[in-house]
Write an enzyme that holds these catalytic residues in place. Structure first.
Site, PDB file in Angstrom:
ATOM      1  N   PHE A  89     -30.988  13.792  10.539  1.00 17.10           N
ATOM      2  CA  PHE A  89     -29.892  12.722  10.685  1.00 17.10           C
ATOM      3  C   PHE A  89     -29.375  13.154   9.435  1.00 17.10           C
ATOM      4  O   PHE A  89     -29.790  13.511   8.447  1.00 17.10           O
ATOM      5  CB  PHE A  89     -30.682  11.617  10.543  1.00 17.10           C
ATOM      6  CG  PHE A  89     -29.423  10.436  10.854  1.00 17.10           C
ATOM      7  CD1 PHE A  89     -28.541  10.420  12.019  1.00 17.10           C
ATOM      8  CD2 PHE A  89     -28.906   9.646   9.851  1.00 17.10           C
ATOM      9  CE1 PHE A  89     -27.650   9.624  12.183  1.00 17.10           C
ATOM     10  CE2 PHE A  89     -28.188   8.626   9.582  1.00 17.10           C
ATOM     11  CZ  PHE A  89     -27.256   8.427  11.005  1.00 17.10           C
ATOM     12  N   ASP A 160     -38.540  12.089   3.076  1.00 19.50           N
ATOM     13  CA  ASP A 160     -37.680  11.200   3.788  1.00 19.50           C
ATOM     14  C   ASP A 160     -38.803  10.566   4.914  1.00 19.50           C
ATOM     15  O   ASP A 160     -38.963  11.459   5.851  1.00 19.50           O
ATOM     16  CB  ASP A 160     -36.629  11.972   4.520  1.00 19.50           C
ATOM     17  CG  ASP A 160     -35.526  11.103   5.240  1.00 19.50           C
ATOM     18  OD1 ASP A 160     -36.018   9.984   5.855  1.00 19.50           O
ATOM     19  OD2 ASP A 160     -34.380  11.686   5.559  1.00 19.50           O
ATOM     20  N   HIS A 163     -38.813   8.004   9.501  1.00 18.25           N
ATOM     21  CA  HIS A 163     -39.426   7.974  10.866  1.00 18.25           C
ATOM     22  C   HIS A 163     -40.990   7.667  10.749  1.00 18.25           C
ATOM     23  O   HIS A 163     -41.907   7.842  11.765  1.00 18.25           O
ATOM     24  CB  HIS A 163     -39.290   9.231  11.639  1.00 18.25           C
ATOM     25  CG  HIS A 163     -38.117   9.653  11.806  1.00 18.25           C
ATOM     26  ND1 HIS A 163     -37.663  10.787  12.622  1.00 18.25           N
ATOM     27  CD2 HIS A 163     -36.746   8.984  11.794  1.00 18.25           C
ATOM     28  CE1 HIS A 163     -36.317  10.946  12.404  1.00 18.25           C
ATOM     29  NE2 HIS A 163     -35.940   9.944  11.978  1.00 18.25           N
ATOM     30  N   GLN A 186     -33.455   0.507   9.928  1.00 20.33           N
ATOM     31  CA  GLN A 186     -32.431   0.340  10.867  1.00 20.33           C
ATOM     32  C   GLN A 186     -33.185  -0.180  12.108  1.00 20.33           C
ATOM     33  O   GLN A 186     -34.189  -0.042  12.361  1.00 20.33           O
ATOM     34  CB  GLN A 186     -31.963   1.724  10.893  1.00 20.33           C
ATOM     35  CG  GLN A 186     -30.633   1.730  11.605  1.00 20.33           C
ATOM     36  CD  GLN A 186     -31.171   2.080  12.898  1.00 20.33           C
ATOM     37  OE1 GLN A 186     -32.281   2.741  13.290  1.00 20.33           O
ATOM     38  NE2 GLN A 186     -30.029   1.980  14.074  1.00 20.33           N
ATOM     39  N   LYS A 189     -35.664   1.735  14.135  1.00 19.64           N
ATOM     40  CA  LYS A 189     -36.708   2.298  13.458  1.00 19.64           C
ATOM     41  C   LYS A 189     -38.104   1.460  14.009  1.00 19.64           C
ATOM     42  O   LYS A 189     -38.012   0.252  14.696  1.00 19.64           O
ATOM     43  CB  LYS A 189     -36.680   2.085  12.004  1.00 19.64           C
ATOM     44  CG  LYS A 189     -35.601   3.028  11.369  1.00 19.64           C
ATOM     45  CD  LYS A 189     -35.633   4.495  11.849  1.00 19.64           C
ATOM     46  CE  LYS A 189     -34.810   5.386  10.972  1.00 19.64           C
ATOM     47  NZ  LYS A 189     -33.309   5.112  11.554  1.00 19.64           N
ATOM     48  N   ARG A 218     -29.070  -3.754 -14.138  1.00 14.61           N
ATOM     49  CA  ARG A 218     -29.289  -5.036 -14.922  1.00 14.61           C
ATOM     50  C   ARG A 218     -30.730  -5.267 -14.760  1.00 14.61           C
ATOM     51  O   ARG A 218     -31.275  -5.267 -13.567  1.00 14.61           O
ATOM     52  CB  ARG A 218     -28.602  -5.924 -14.220  1.00 14.61           C
ATOM     53  CG  ARG A 218     -28.325  -7.136 -14.993  1.00 14.61           C
ATOM     54  CD  ARG A 218     -27.637  -8.395 -14.352  1.00 14.61           C
ATOM     55  NE  ARG A 218     -27.575  -9.558 -15.128  1.00 14.61           N
ATOM     56  CZ  ARG A 218     -27.214 -10.872 -14.587  1.00 14.61           C
ATOM     57  NH1 ARG A 218     -26.634 -10.898 -13.385  1.00 14.61           N
ATOM     58  NH2 ARG A 218     -27.175 -11.889 -15.286  1.00 14.61           N
ATOM     59  N   TYR A 225     -25.749 -10.029 -18.835  1.00 14.55           N
ATOM     60  CA  TYR A 225     -25.102  -9.201 -18.347  1.00 14.55           C
ATOM     61  C   TYR A 225     -24.985  -7.704 -19.255  1.00 14.55           C
ATOM     62  O   TYR A 225     -24.249  -7.372 -19.567  1.00 14.55           O
ATOM     63  CB  TYR A 225     -23.859  -9.400 -18.161  1.00 14.55           C
ATOM     64  CG  TYR A 225     -23.509 -10.728 -17.152  1.00 14.55           C
ATOM     65  CD1 TYR A 225     -23.823 -10.547 -16.118  1.00 14.55           C
ATOM     66  CD2 TYR A 225     -23.332 -11.916 -17.889  1.00 14.55           C
ATOM     67  CE1 TYR A 225     -23.714 -11.622 -15.219  1.00 14.55           C
ATOM     68  CE2 TYR A 225     -23.280 -13.023 -17.055  1.00 14.55           C
ATOM     69  CZ  TYR A 225     -23.344 -12.868 -15.608  1.00 14.55           C
ATOM     70  OH  TYR A 225     -23.475 -13.917 -14.945  1.00 14.55           O
ATOM     71  N   ARG A 235     -29.624  -4.206  -3.522  1.00 11.57           N
ATOM     72  CA  ARG A 235     -30.567  -5.245  -3.397  1.00 11.57           C
ATOM     73  C   ARG A 235     -30.636  -5.858  -1.878  1.00 11.57           C
ATOM     74  O   ARG A 235     -29.840  -6.072  -1.448  1.00 11.57           O
ATOM     75  CB  ARG A 235     -30.242  -6.400  -4.036  1.00 11.57           C
ATOM     76  CG  ARG A 235     -30.571  -6.151  -5.850  1.00 11.57           C
ATOM     77  CD  ARG A 235     -30.225  -7.367  -6.639  1.00 11.57           C
ATOM     78  NE  ARG A 235     -28.861  -8.211  -6.449  1.00 11.57           N
ATOM     79  CZ  ARG A 235     -27.747  -7.875  -7.251  1.00 11.57           C
ATOM     80  NH1 ARG A 235     -28.163  -7.186  -8.189  1.00 11.57           N
ATOM     81  NH2 ARG A 235     -26.952  -8.456  -6.939  1.00 11.57           N
TER      82      ARG A 235
END
Length: 387
Positions: A89, A160, A163, A186, A189, A218, A225, A235
């Site tokens: 992919f 990767d 899968h 996703q 999956k 951060r 900050y 996140r």
């Protein structure tokens, strides 16, 4: 083989029950819905790492971001090269390209559809910063050979594992294999919250670096900050993490079911004239089977596409396989090698065959009962005769 008068019944996907409902309410009622104030993401990271044998987990927004973040932690940037399978992919290549690096597609094994170690080694240059094996359909790539290449050259591996939730190589889980791995959650999956991803780092230092990059640079305790690095907002939210905790709790039993059904289906598929199933490396001691994949050698892309349409008409959740990454417009927008499509095709003959002859069935077919699985080859045989 005979085709049933009615299509077999396959389970729906995604699957959920009161565990997800309870989890969502729990996340809602804690009163903090982002990871810096809640507890669901933290708990999911601990549970996912434990399930995969160790490592240091960092949950992120999606699988593509997981790859991009992992590459950035590995030091990949403009002017670098990342070796990727030509058959995968496109997120595998685009994660590198979006960092300003060049994605270098190399060929895959015609049996397992996984990265060919010899082809990967031949593609290494002084600019190579990472090798990215993709565990296609849950079948772990040859990490014995790739690990030796990494040791010899000093080029790190990035698995990767989009899968490969719950996969094992020689009895070792992904978190025990010593290299960074990136997962996807996703919608299709093996476990899902619609979207989501995770990086499993081999050490705490990598995870800490990844945390900074995934949270706009951060630190987690910062209240002034004081952004320590550049980064972006990758996140994961608390609601997605709560669903993924429930999904993880049933992953093991689902993998066991798919392993049994795949062992039943593979020889039946191989008995269909003209059908060649994806092969299994004997060193892969647990394969979660994100897809049931096969080729029809010599069919050609146009007739293959017609066959997939016919399989869907007959009730099978069938799909064409991924295109060779270099046969998409998106690959050439940025970070492509200085080669033409024809030159890359010549270098990747196995990929050329797979992308034009390959078909995959959704993993929910392997969660069905045995009678439904036994009906699949007959449907495929009949469809082949009609296209």
């Amino acid at each position: 083989m005979t085709t049933p008068l009615t299509a077999p019944q396959f389970p729906e996907w995604p699957q959920y029950d009161d565990a997800e409902r309870t989890a969502l309410v729990r996340a809602l009622e804690q009163g903090q819905w982002w990871r810096m104030g809640g507890g669901e993401v933290d708990a999911f990271e601990r549970e996912f790492a434990a399930f995969h044998g160790g490592g240091h987990a960092l949950a992120v927004t999606n699988g593509t971001h997981a790859l991009e973040l992992a590459l950035q932690v590995l030091g990949v940037g403009p002017g670098d090269e990342v070796i990727v399978p030509a058959f995968t992919f496109i997120s595998s290549s685009q994660a590198a390209q979006r960092l300003g690096a060049t994605a270098v597609p190399v060929d895959v094994d015609l049996g397992t559809y996984n990265l060919d170690p010899a082809a990967a080694e031949a593609a290494i240059t002084p600019r190579t910063k990472a090798i990215m094996p993709v565990h296609m359909a849950g079948q772990i790539a040859d990490l014995d050979a790739l690990g030796k290449i990494s040791e010899r050259t000093g080029v790190p591996l990035l698995q990767d594992a989009a899968h490969a939730h719950g996969a094992e190589w020689r009895g070792r889980k992904v978190g025990e294999l010593g290299s960074v791995a990136a997962f996807s959650f996703q919608n299709g999956k093996l476990m899902t919250a619609g979207e989501g991803g995770l990086v499993l780092f081999a050490d705490e230092e990598g995870r800490d670096h990844g945390f900074l990059r995934h949270s706009c640079g951060r630190p987690p305790t910062d209240i002034r900050y004081l952004h320590a690095t550049s980064g972006s907002n990758f996140r994961l939210n608390e609601f997605s993490a709560s669903v993924l905790r429930a999904q993880l709790a049933r992953l093991g039993s689902q993998v066991e079911t798919r392993e049994r059904r795949a062992a039943l289906l593979a020889p039946l598929l191989a008995a269909v004239p003209g059908v060649v199933p994806q092969s299994r490396d004997e060193r892969a001691t647990r394969v979660p089977h994100y897809m049931a994949m096969f080729r029809v050698p010599g069919i050609g892309e146009e007739r293959r596409n017609a066959l997939v349409a016919e399989l869907v008409r007959r009730g099978l959740p069938a799909f064409v396989v991924f295109r060779a990454v270099y046969r998409t417009n998106g690959f050439w927008e940025t970070g492509a090698p200085a080669l033409s499509v024809d030159e890359l095709a010549e270098r990747n003959p196995n990929t050329e065959l797979i992308h034009s002859e390959g078909i995959w069935l959704h993993h929910r077919t392997l969660l069905a009962d045995e009678d439904a699985v036994r009906a699949i080859p007959g449907i495929i045989a009949a469809a082949l005769e009609s296209v």
